[in-house]
Design a protein around this motif. Structure first.
Motif: not given
Length: 262
Positions: A89-110
């Protein structure tokens, strides 16, 4: 003016969340217990599913909201079929799942500092990603890219796979915390049944490496907790409520030890 020269310095508490695929849901129960018992979390370090749960929590999502999220997910949320010689499988779905809930943010935004364990497949060395300008979802994807199951993740011209494969005790010098509480979602007990499928054998092989590298050793305060029952599946979401409850009970049953080091 009265000076208190004996004022106790606040200890920095680091919570370490292991991988374990679906069993990482148990970490939600751990976080719920920390909230209920008013235990501090100054930073979180996560691997694979522990990085997934940790990233969502560090973004500001409460344990109760995390529980609501897992009520509505299935294995399909993390699976993207892609013809590849690298993995099923592609690992892309994992990234999509995270972005769905927190958006495209960087570590300094946490809201809570986060460290994500990865394995650099070219150097065969562990890398702890927590650069303020790095993309969180991509780092978590890299940490969760189980070899053979998910395709490796390329980030900043480097190729990464699951962080549990290369954890190095020497990395303890990078941990900016005084108290280390490590929560394992992988039991170290002997299996009742021998794995008999490709997925089960690959999954167990990764678990063996994770077990051997799961001890976060240092000279500082340290508590190692097993937050999972060995019989619970790594791919079946039907035990999600039990997993959360198991994680909560683990912290509840160890309150005396935890409070002794805080």
């Amino acid at each position: 003016m009265k000076l208190n020269f004996f004022k106790r310095k606040k200890k920095q508490v680091g919570l370490f969340l292991s991988g374990g695929a679906v069993r990482g849901i148990a970490h939600i129960g751990v976080l719920r217990a920390f909230e209920e018992f008013n235990y501090p979390i100054d930073r979180i370090y996560g691997t694979s599913s522990g990085a997934i749960i940790g990233s969502l929590y560090c973004s500001g999502i409460t344990s109760n909201d995390l529980y609501k999220i897992v009520q509505n997910i299935s294995i399909r949320d993390f699976i993207k079929f892609k013809l590849s010689r690298q993995a099923f499988f592609s690992s892309e779905a994992i990234q999509v799942f995270i972005e769905k809930h927190i958006g495209k943010i960087t570590f300094k935004d946490l809201k809570i500092p986060l460290g994500v364990f990865t394995t650099n497949i070219q150097t065969a060395k562990s890398e702890l990603i927590m650069d303020p300008d790095y993309d969180v979802a991509t780092a978590v994807r890299a940490s969760s890219s189980i070899p053979g199951i998910f395709t490796p993740t390329v980030m900043n011209n480097k190729t990464y796979v699951d962080g549990a494969l290369s954890y190095d005790h020497e990395q303890s010098r990078l941990y900016d915390c005084d108290v280390k509480i490590a929560c394992n979602a992988i039991s170290q007990k002997e299996l009742v049944r021998t794995p008999n499928s490709i997925h089960e054998i690959m999954d167990r092989a990764v678990e063996c490496m994770m077990i051997s590298k799961a001890k976060f050793q240092s000279d500082d305060y340290h508590l190692q907790l097993d937050v999972i029952d060995q019989s619970m599946s790594s791919i079946d979401f039907k035990n999600r409520e039990s997993l959360v409850e198991y994680g909560f009970k683990c912290i509840e049953n160890n309150r005396k030890q935890i409070e002794a080091i805080l």
